[in-house]
Design an enzyme around this catalytic site. Structure first.
Site, PDB file in Angstrom:
ATOM      1  N   ASP A  99     -13.146  20.452  23.295  1.00  0.00           N
ATOM      2  CA  ASP A  99     -14.059  21.674  23.526  1.00  0.00           C
ATOM      3  C   ASP A  99     -14.546  21.633  25.021  1.00  0.00           C
ATOM      4  O   ASP A  99     -15.016  20.492  25.496  1.00  0.00           O
ATOM      5  CB  ASP A  99     -15.047  21.448  22.470  1.00  0.00           C
ATOM      6  N   ASP A 199     -15.554  27.336  25.313  1.00  0.00           N
ATOM      7  CA  ASP A 199     -16.652  27.644  24.753  1.00  0.00           C
ATOM      8  C   ASP A 199     -17.450  29.016  25.429  1.00  0.00           C
ATOM      9  O   ASP A 199     -17.357  29.116  26.793  1.00  0.00           O
ATOM     10  CB  ASP A 199     -17.822  26.713  24.674  1.00  0.00           C
ATOM     11  N   GLU A 249     -12.909  31.208  23.630  1.00  0.00           N
ATOM     12  CA  GLU A 249     -13.902  31.810  22.986  1.00  0.00           C
ATOM     13  C   GLU A 249     -14.720  32.865  23.521  1.00  0.00           C
ATOM     14  O   GLU A 249     -15.136  32.546  24.725  1.00  0.00           O
ATOM     15  CB  GLU A 249     -14.871  30.706  22.096  1.00  0.00           C
ATOM     16  N   HIS A 321     -17.413  26.264  12.590  1.00  0.00           N
ATOM     17  CA  HIS A 321     -18.769  25.676  12.651  1.00  0.00           C
ATOM     18  C   HIS A 321     -19.933  26.810  12.960  1.00  0.00           C
ATOM     19  O   HIS A 321     -21.179  26.088  12.961  1.00  0.00           O
ATOM     20  CB  HIS A 321     -18.975  24.486  13.475  1.00  0.00           C
ATOM     21  N   ASP A 322     -19.769  28.056  13.246  1.00  0.00           N
ATOM     22  CA  ASP A 322     -20.702  28.925  13.508  1.00  0.00           C
ATOM     23  C   ASP A 322     -21.029  29.797  12.436  1.00  0.00           C
ATOM     24  O   ASP A 322     -21.621  30.749  12.856  1.00  0.00           O
ATOM     25  CB  ASP A 322     -20.391  29.524  15.139  1.00  0.00           C
TER      26      ASP A 322
HETATM   27  O1  TEU Z   1     -20.761  29.948  20.263  1.00  0.00           O
HETATM   28  C1  TEU Z   1     -21.023  31.008  20.953  1.00  0.00           C
HETATM   29  C2  TEU Z   1     -21.695  31.967  20.148  1.00  0.00           C
HETATM   30  O2  TEU Z   1     -21.655  33.185  20.633  1.00  0.00           O
HETATM   31  C3  TEU Z   1     -22.403  31.789  19.029  1.00  0.00           C
HETATM   32  O3  TEU Z   1     -23.310  30.863  19.390  1.00  0.00           O
HETATM   33  C4  TEU Z   1     -22.700  32.693  18.100  1.00  0.00           C
HETATM   34  O4  TEU Z   1     -23.728  33.706  18.816  1.00  0.00           O
HETATM   35  C5  TEU Z   1     -23.529  32.220  17.185  1.00  0.00           C
HETATM   36  O5  TEU Z   1     -23.083  31.052  16.601  1.00  0.00           O
HETATM   37  C6  TEU Z   1     -23.871  33.111  16.027  1.00  0.00           C
HETATM   38  O6  TEU Z   1     -24.273  32.698  14.767  1.00  0.00           O
HETATM   39  C7  TEU Z   1     -20.489  28.710  20.889  1.00  0.00           C
HETATM   40  C8  TEU Z   1     -20.499  27.593  19.897  1.00  0.00           C
HETATM   41  O7  TEU Z   1     -19.385  27.572  19.153  1.00  0.00           O
HETATM   42  C9  TEU Z   1     -21.621  27.557  19.398  1.00  0.00           C
HETATM   43  O8  TEU Z   1     -21.472  26.218  18.422  1.00  0.00           O
HETATM   44  C10 TEU Z   1     -22.760  26.950  20.370  1.00  0.00           C
HETATM   45  O9  TEU Z   1     -24.072  26.814  19.985  1.00  0.00           O
HETATM   46  C11 TEU Z   1     -22.766  27.935  21.576  1.00  0.00           C
HETATM   47  O10 TEU Z   1     -21.487  28.432  21.912  1.00  0.00           O
HETATM   48  C12 TEU Z   1     -23.412  27.636  22.755  1.00  0.00           C
HETATM   49  O11 TEU Z   1     -22.773  26.662  23.265  1.00  0.00           O
END
Ligand code: TEU
Length: 550
Positions: A99, A199, A249, A321-322
């Site tokens: 990542d 990310d 992403e 994971h999000d």
């Molecule tokens: O996620 C990007 C992102 O846009 C998410 O934060 C999204 O807005 C949110 O999860 C919706 O619920 C990435 C990573 O995957 C995430 O785990 C991080 O928190 C975020 O970037 C910040 O680095």
């Protein structure tokens, strides 16, 4: 001839290390814990592991707040452990992608520490604005709620953070910042990794002058003015000479825009993680859960399949994971858990693109409960609960808890369920986040022992995909686009043809498949299926999925 690439043919397995396997009993998953499970990954049959951040971090956002890009957080292990992991994976022909979180660092990163002290070498590494400590420099909002600015007492200035206040945004206009990042990426490439998941990489360019915007300011930082230039330069300076995969992403990107990143003449990424289909069951924001709009799902997936068909490539995911657990969200985590998890897997593995399987999906892990706010771990969920109770919610249990149980990121982050022993075999200690109650039924040991399990179904799909080019490279075409319950499509490669039929609901719809041959072969299904009816009208059972070949 097919435009073959190993990363098009691969299946990616996403490991959230904190929740995968704990080797030392501190309740937190770690790298030696993953090493203990490499044979598991091999048995499952995945080709690539994407490891969520394991770097030095104060863990304000579970490692997406990085304090040192070139070291491993002690909770996760050491650089030696990491080397062992890479070697053990490679010994089993599994590749590793890391990542890359470079839109922001932690506020505890040395760069930020020096920047806040006004060290001339680092003062422009971040976005600083002087002014009134009561009034943020613009109206941009953080993705985690609230203003995207915090006041720093030491430098006596505001700094920008599109995420948590402990995640200050790096100033990509500064060539020194870009060079540091390229060097760091090359250092990891020299360590033998097979690529990066990048990310929020389309947030790195901000409109000059940081003006006010509409809707939280997104138009000034989503796909900003120099984003293609910065990513293109990064690709040239780092991965261009390596046979690796790069997965950007990207928030707020549609298929047409995606071409600028992944198609010929674009800035050189292999594929990207977009969010469009994550909105098919939500209303005004991510917390507003609605019934799945299947026609919208067909429209979005169809659009991406067509737009990137011959140029560019798709990444296919239903959870990570999000996001809440895919089976709870798009399927049914009660009576039809097994059927619906298999249907979703069928869908995922028969689209054109690289499937990304999130840990636990292969056993149908589900969302969890938050009856006690003490169970919340995620910063986004915490902010949501606090702001809701301050703004509009009268009662946690009645107003907030049900929303978290549908949508909180913590749903995906409960420990991997290995067996039915205490803490699901994840740890000998106290897990950092609670284990889902259903672990005695839903676990890897049980799934592997049962030939009809979701786990074995995934294995079968992986074999099919590996053995038949049509799964990977076949062209996609939607069938019966207006059918409200069934998502059906055709894949074609030369004179080979697959017909895929997925019922996304518990209801028992019919669908007429006029083009299905009488002697089409059933390749895989989550039910026992009789022959093809003469009138070609298929009666589907709850969450039934079938793949025919003709
Ligand atoms: O996620 C990007 C992102 O846009 C998410 O934060 C999204 O807005 C949110 O999860 C919706 O619920 C990435 C990573 O995957 C995430 O785990 C991080 O928190 C975020 O970037 C910040 O680095």
């Amino acid at each position: 001839p097919l435009d073959r690439e190993w990363w098009k043919e691969a299946v990616v397995y996403q490991i959230y290390p904190r929740s995968f396997n704990d080797s030392d009993g501190d309740g937190i998953g770690d790298i030696p814990g993953i090493v203990e499970k490499v044979d598991y990954l091999d048995a499952l049959g995945v080709d690539v592991v994407w490891l969520n951040p394991v770097y030095e971090s104060p863990m304000a956002d579970n490692g997406y707040d990085i304090a040192d890009y070139q070291s491993i957080h002690p909770e996760f292990g050491t650089m030696d452990d990491w080397e062992t992991l890479l070697e053990e994976l490679n010994n089993r022909d599994i590749r590793l992608i890391m990542d890359l979180v470079v839109n922001h660092t932690s506020d505890e990163h040395e760069w930020f520490q020096r920047s806040r002290q006004g060290d001339p070498e680092y003062e422009d590494y971040y976005y600083w604005r002087e002014g009134d400590p009561e009034e943020p420099p613009n109206n941009w909002e953080s993705f985690f709620g609230g203003p995207a600015w915090s006041w720093d007492d030491e430098r006596e200035a505001w700094y920008l953070h599109l995420f948590d206040e402990k995640q200050p945004d790096l100033n990509w206009r500064n060539p020194d910042v870009r060079e540091e990042i390229h060097d760091m990426m090359n250092w990891w490439l020299d360590h033998g990794i097979d690529g990066f998941r990048m990310d929020v990489i389309n947030l790195i360019s901000k409109t000059e002058g940081l003006p006010d915007g509409e809707h939280g300011g997104g138009e000034h930082f989503i796909g900003g003015p120099q984003v293609l230039e910065y990513i293109g330069e990064m690709v040239d300076e780092t991965v261009a000479d390596h046979d690796v995969m790069t997965v950007g992403e990207m928030v707020g990107v549609d298929a047409e825009r995606a071409r600028e990143y992944v198609a010929e003449g674009g800035c050189g990424l292999s594929m990207l993680i977009h969010f469009e289909h994550m909105g098919v069951d939500t209303g005004h924001d991510k917390w507003d859960l609605q019934e799945l709009d299947l026609l919208e799902l067909k429209r979005i997936i169809g659009e991406w399949q067509h737009t990137l068909a011959d140029d560019g490539w798709n990444c296919i995911y239903l959870g990570n994971h999000d996001q809440p657990r895919g089976v709870s969200r798009f399927g049914d985590d009660g009576e039809y858990r097994e059927e619906s998890a298999k249907m979703l897997a069928t869908f995922q593995f028969t689209l054109q693109g690289t499937p990304f399987v999130f840990q636990g999906e292969e056993i149908g892990m589900t969302n969890t409960t938050f009856e006690d706010p003490e169970k919340i771990r995620d910063v986004e969920a915490q902010n949501f609960a606090e702001m809701s109770l301050a703004d509009w919610a009268d009662d946690y249990a009645e107003d907030v808890q049900p929303i978290l149980e549908d949508m909180s990121r913590d749903n995906a982050r409960t420990p991997m369920q290995w067996d039915d022993t205490e803490h699901a075999g994840f740890t000998d200690g106290e897990p950092w986040i609670h284990v889902n109650e259903n672990y005695d039924e839903v676990n890897v040991a049980a799934a592997r022992a049962d030939e009809d399990s979701i786990w074995h179904y995934y294995r079968e799909l992986m074999d099919l995909r590996e053995e038949n080019d049509i799964f990977v490279y076949g062209d996609y075409e939607t069938i019966d686009r207006e059918h409200p319950e069934v998502y059906a499509y055709r894949r074609t490669l030369a004179d080979d043809e697959l017909i895929v039929v997925c019922n996304f609901f518990e209801r028992e719809p019919q669908i007429e498949m006029a083009d299905l041959d009488a002697d089409a072969e059933l390749v895989v299904s989550n039910y026992d299926v009789d022959g093809i009816p003469e009138d070609r009208v298929l009666d589907l059972r709850p969450y039934e999925a079938r793949v025919y070949r003709q």
